[in-house]
Design an enzyme around this catalytic site. Structure first.
Site, PDB file in Angstrom:
ATOM      1  N   GLU A 233       0.809  -1.220   0.000  1.00 31.12           N
ATOM      2  CA  GLU A 233       0.000   0.000   0.000  1.00 31.12           C
ATOM      3  C   GLU A 233       0.847   1.277   0.000  1.00 31.12           C
ATOM      4  O   GLU A 233       0.698   2.142   0.848  1.00 31.12           O
ATOM      5  CB  GLU A 233      -0.966  -0.017   1.187  1.00 31.12           C
ATOM      6  CG  GLU A 233      -2.020  -1.100   1.027  1.00 31.12           C
ATOM      7  CD  GLU A 233      -3.001  -1.164   2.180  1.00 31.12           C
ATOM      8  OE1 GLU A 233      -4.209  -1.247   1.899  1.00 31.12           O
ATOM      9  OE2 GLU A 233      -2.579  -1.146   3.347  1.00 31.12           O
TER      10      GLU A 233
ATOM     11  N   GLU B 158      -4.894  -9.742   0.195  1.00 29.75           N
ATOM     12  CA  GLU B 158      -5.696  -9.652   1.412  1.00 29.75           C
ATOM     13  C   GLU B 158      -7.151  -9.880   1.033  1.00 29.75           C
ATOM     14  O   GLU B 158      -7.644  -9.285   0.074  1.00 29.75           O
ATOM     15  CB  GLU B 158      -5.537  -8.284   2.088  1.00 29.75           C
ATOM     16  CG  GLU B 158      -4.134  -8.001   2.601  1.00 29.75           C
ATOM     17  CD  GLU B 158      -3.986  -6.605   3.195  1.00 29.75           C
ATOM     18  OE1 GLU B 158      -5.023  -6.011   3.567  1.00 29.75           O
ATOM     19  OE2 GLU B 158      -2.845  -6.116   3.272  1.00 29.75           O
TER      20      GLU B 158
END
Length: 982
Positions: free
Chosen positions: A482, A561
């Site tokens: 991220e 995820e």
């Protein structure tokens, strides 16, 4: 970088991330004369905590410094967990947001704490003529090092080792290390992971000695031929020699390779040739001034490849490890050092868009894992790792993503042993620099394409790669998490590709750049797989079908995820796993995440309790977002784990499980039907009902079963069986369940709040005796609520001679109302029951999370699972029989004189039902922030459900439960159970 004196300016210079640090190297151990040359410095250190940089004892590193004000601290360990500073949890925001007006690479000197460490030690006399180094395995966030008053070096990167040569500074007798650790540096901007923010020396500290001839770095390139029967070993060694050694003085080695049983497959002397292997010998084109090399060292390779055939392949199902023992000889033929290392022969490839291992499709049944302990935070030990591994292997998990930093080395050894596939992730996350409150805004994103960050980012990649390159379990390198995208991360990917073509490179951060004006087509080359997080099953399908507009050829799809397991979650897992059977390009995914991040603390009343973000007085905080593991913080498995165990099993195992579960359910249903028929037959011999009709109440008795219906209370106020009372008050409609984290996150709790009002304040709109006779009495109560106009619930209680009481609950819907959380009948017992017994599925189950349950007869004491935030819990779907056992003072004597617990039993009338039996009510769960907030149990709250909403699990901040598991308020729902009279 080399320097002889420290500078505070390094803290805010991104280009300065190491000073005098030794180059990164493999995690091998060596022996000289049978002894491992290592000495731990773990234990008690002298320590001083300063809340601001200006407050630090700036000369504490001097040999004659006054340390009388110093206390002690345990290493490894976090400073904040040992009585100093402020514990803080934040997710995406930077921890100083709103407190200090900063932009990269700035820090706030008045909000940067400093830990000053001192440790005295004595060297092993046998090391007197050897080079001596120190390795800090993990220090958050930046630190300066002195030895005996001399400056040694500086380092950043919290999660990879920093080694320094102490040889020039050591003297006989007692030596002193001084370490100054800073809470923040420019490195803090690169470490914005979703985790508790700590600082200090939190991983082991080790002294080690190196002989004159020494293997500084070892790469045992274990490759597997396409025939899956031939293994090729191509060692690359970086060897340092005594100062002044002629260039033509070459060492040589003897290599032994033993198979997993210990049988020696190969043993030979090997000529070492200067120069690297033909693959991976060149560094990536990354435009950094220089890449560090080991001082006085040269790179060698064996003159020929070493081949082993037949070889056993390494995989999850058969993690065959070969032990390579390498003895190093100096030019005179004297053995100077030996190294043993376990390797696996395996081959990772992408073939036609399919991720493969040894030629077979590789499918990740994975989980993300933070290193965590509720007492020690991330300063975990080998026992913590072993317990985690036991849980992982027991539940069919085959892969771990090291979110979001390299883990401790022993974890990789365990993964090698157990066949766990690792996505090894670099210590990089800058989430707060480009996403604010869910909105993509990369105005000041780092590292982006800013060259000032390039050396530090490449160094983080190199440090991880060099340490972990020999581990068979590492099947993919990851460029961090991220951090959006840009030329810096593209260079990082090129570094991995050039250094190790045998492993694919992973990165998810390209995905959020698509559609943004800053996106560059070249960034699509960063990752060899299409990696996304929290994509819905429909979005995954669209990619796999090629209908979502993703640019470029179809890559393997990885959910880095998914299934956000915050609180009571993990519903709908099958929607993802079934895609795996349909699309070979789907390579599986990694549940978020393994363990709740919570810490033991003392609450305001002095009780020992697990605390989450915000419980430690820190602000800002992201509160309970720290609790989203498939195990609780103490390592016990969450109820949803049985679903993980089921869906992560292989297809044959699941089929066998299904056959047992469904077969047992069908057999028990037949048995109940037969008993119902027998009751009907026997009821002909039963006496008539005893009916007593009063002004306010109607009493009905069927043998040992007595029911008292109240017109004032709008329902039965007494159900007695064999003299034991089972009702506290009249039952009421159940329209509300305590909101789950997923309910709150997607706004369902707010949208459906009318049902909370209806649940708390139902209004009886009609009550009547529908049938009154000697063999059958039926009473019906109808409820409505102004909060949900048009909707109606009716409860019909029918007592039949010899057959007990049939309870029917019906919901009649109305258009225009919000979706229902649930529908059923809720009652409370006069006192807590001792045990609940049911015939149905094991564990806590929901409409979208039940296939992992085994069918049988189960029992438990009514309890609330230890979710960090109390919420809806304890549901059991597809139940056929329910029994409440034991009530204080209800024991009765049987003929033998022994006390027998009172029991109340109910069975399905037509189809299975759902139920929960909890020590607290739904409203009490709804209003509690912690388990400790829940009141002491005075009743057991039993709810029989005719309909229950799923719990969902796509994410916990926006995605609703998938359509099949939502309850339309316009539909009708029904429940029917029979309370037996014996």
């Amino acid at each position: 970088m080399h320097a002889t004196a420290p500078s505070l300016s390094w803290l805010t210079e991104p280009a300065v991330f190491e000073v005098n640090r030794l180059p990164a190297h493999s995690d091998h151990h060596w022996r000289v004369g049978g002894r491992e040359l290592a000495q731990t410095l773990d234990g008690a250190w002298r320590f001083f905590y300063s809340p601001r940089i200006a407050d630090r004892p700036s000369d504490f590193w001097r040999p004659d410094a006054d340390l009388s004000d110093f206390g002690t601290i345990t290493v490894p360990g976090h400073i904040e967990l040992q009585g100093y500073g402020q514990i803080q949890y934040v997710n995406t925001q930077y921890p100083w947001d709103g407190l200090s007006a900063l932009r990269p690479p700035e820090i706030d000197a008045d909000r940067t704490a400093v830990g000053s460490y001192v440790r005295d030690f004595e060297l092993d006399p046998a090391w007197a003529d050897m080079r001596t180094c120190v390795s800090f395995q993990g220090v958050e966030r930046a630190f300066y090092l002195w030895c005996n008053g001399s400056f040694v070096g500086y380092a950043e990167d919290s999660f990879t080792p920093s080694d320094f040569d102490l040889t020039p500074y050591l003297h006989p007798g007692t030596n002193r290390l001084a370490v100054e650790v800073y809470q923040h540096a420019s490195a803090s901007w690169l470490e914005d992971q979703d985790m508790f923010r700590f600082f200090g020396i939190f991983r082991p500290v080790v002294l080690y000695a190196k002989p004159a001839w020494h293997i500084e770095d070892l790469w045992l390139r274990a490759e597997l031929d396409q025939d899956n029967a031939t293994g090729t070993l191509r060692p690359r060694l970086v060897i340092s020699a005594p100062e002044g050694t002629p260039a033509d003085a070459l060492p040589h080695a003897h290599i032994t390779v033993a198979d997993p049983t210990g049988t020696v497959e190969l043993a030979r002397s090997c000529e070492l040739v200067a120069g690297a292997n033909d693959v991976g010998e060149e560094e990536a084109d990354v435009e950094v001034d220089e890449l560090p090399t080991h001082p006085g060292a040269r790179t060698f390779r064996t003159a020929e490849e070493l081949r082993i055939e037949p070889v056993q392949c390494w995989s999850h199902d058969a993690p065959a490890l070969y032990t390579v023992t390498l003895a190093l000889y100096d030019p005179s033929g004297t053995e100077v050092e030996s190294v043993s290392y376990r390797i696996g022969f395996r081959r990772v490839e992408i073939i036609d868009g399919v991720l493969t291992l040894n030629g077979d499709r590789l499918f990740f049944r994975g989980v993300n894992r933070h290193e965590w302990s509720p007492t020690a935070g991330r300063a975990i030990g080998i026992d913590d790792m072993r317990r985690a591994m036991e849980t992982i292997t027991r539940n069919n998990i085959n892969a771990v993503r090291t979110s979001h930093y390299p883990n401790q080395t022993p974890w990789y050894d365990l993964c090698d042993e157990h066949g766990i596939y690792l996505i090894d992730e670099a210590n990089l996350e800058t989430h707060g620099s480009w996403q604010k409150l869910g909105r993509v805004d990369p105005t000041w994103n780092i590292p982006g394409s800013d060259p000032i960050w390039l050396p530090a980012v490449i160094d983080r990649a190199r440090s991880m790669f060099e340490r972990d390159k020999n581990h068979a379990s590492v099947v993919m390198w990851s460029c961090g998490n991220e951090s959006f995208a840009g030329e810096v991360i593209a260079a990082m990917s090129r570094y991995f590709h050039a250094s190790d073509p045998s492993r694919p490179v992973h990165y998810e951060g390209v995905f959020p750049t698509r559609g943004h004006e800053s996106h560059r087509a070249a960034w699509e080359e960063i990752s060899d797989v299409e990696s996304r997080m929290y994509a819905s099953p429909a979005e995954v399908r669209a990619y796999l079908e090629g209908t979502d507009g993703t640019p470029g050829p179809r890559k393997p799809f990885v959910l880095c995820e998914y299934m956000h397991d915050m609180g009571n979650s993990l519903g709908g897992m099958e929607d993802y796993l079934r895609l795996g059977a349909e699309f070979p390009q789907f390579a599986g995914g990694f549940i978020w995440d393994f363990m709740d991040q919570a810490l033991w603390r003392r609450d305001a009343l002095g009780r020992r309790a697990l605390g989450y973000g915000g419980d430690f007085g820190e602000r800002p905080s992201d509160y309970a977002f720290s609790g989203d593991g498939i195990v609780f913080a103490d390592g016990t498995e969450k109820p949803a784990m049985q679903e993980v165990h089921y869906w992560y099993a292989n297809e044959a195992t699941r089929a066998a499980h299904d056959a047992q579960r469904d077969g047992a359910a069908e057999e028990n249903a037949r048995r109940l039907a037969e008993r119902a028929a027998e009751r009907r037959t026997a009821s002909d011999l039963a006496g008539d009902l005893v009916v007593v009709e009063g002004d306010v109440n109607l009493g009905v008795r069927d043998g040992e079963l007595e029911v008292l219906f109240s017109w004032a209370e709008h329902g039965p106020v007494s159900i007695k069986l064999n003299g034991t009372e089972w009702l506290y008050r009249a039952p009421r409609p159940a329209f509300w369940r305590a909101a789950t984290e997923n309910d709150r996150g997607c706004g369902f709790a707010e949208r459906a709040s009318a049902w909370l009002a209806a649940d708390a304040n139902p209004r009886c709109i009609d009550q009547q005796i529908e049938e009154r006779g000697p063999r059958r009495v039926s009473v019906c109560y109808r409820f409505a609520s102004d909060a949900v106009p048009g909707a109606e619930a009716s409860f019909r209680y029918t007592v039949e001679a010899g057959c007990g009481m049939l309870v029917e609950a019906e919901y009649h819907g109305a258009p225009g109302l919000p979706e229902l959380p649930c529908f059923g009948l809720r009652l409370a017992t006069p006192a807590p029951v001792r045990e609940v017994v049911w015939t149905g599925l094991s564990g806590e189950t929901y409409p979208d999370r039940w296939r992992g349950g085994r069918f049988g007869r189960w029992s438990e004491e009514p309890h609330v699972p230890p979710y960090l935030v109390p919420q809806e819990c304890g549901c059991h779907v597809r139940t056929q029989e329910l029994e409440l056992v034991g009530m204080p003072g209800s024991e009765r004597c049987d003929r033998g004189g022994a006390g027998a617990a009172a029991r109340l039993r109910a069975v399905m009338e037509e189809v299975p039902f759902s139920f929960s039996a909890l020590p607290v009510s739904a409203l009490e769960l709804e209003t509690a922030d912690h388990r400790e907030d829940l009141p002491k149990s005075t009743h057991t709250h039993v709810t029989l459900y005719g309909a229950m909403r799923g719990v969902g699990g796509i994410d916990s901040w926006g995605s609703d439960v998938t359509e099949p598991y939502r309850l339309s308020s316009a539909a009708d729902y029904r429940l029917a159970v029979r309370v037996l009279r014996s």
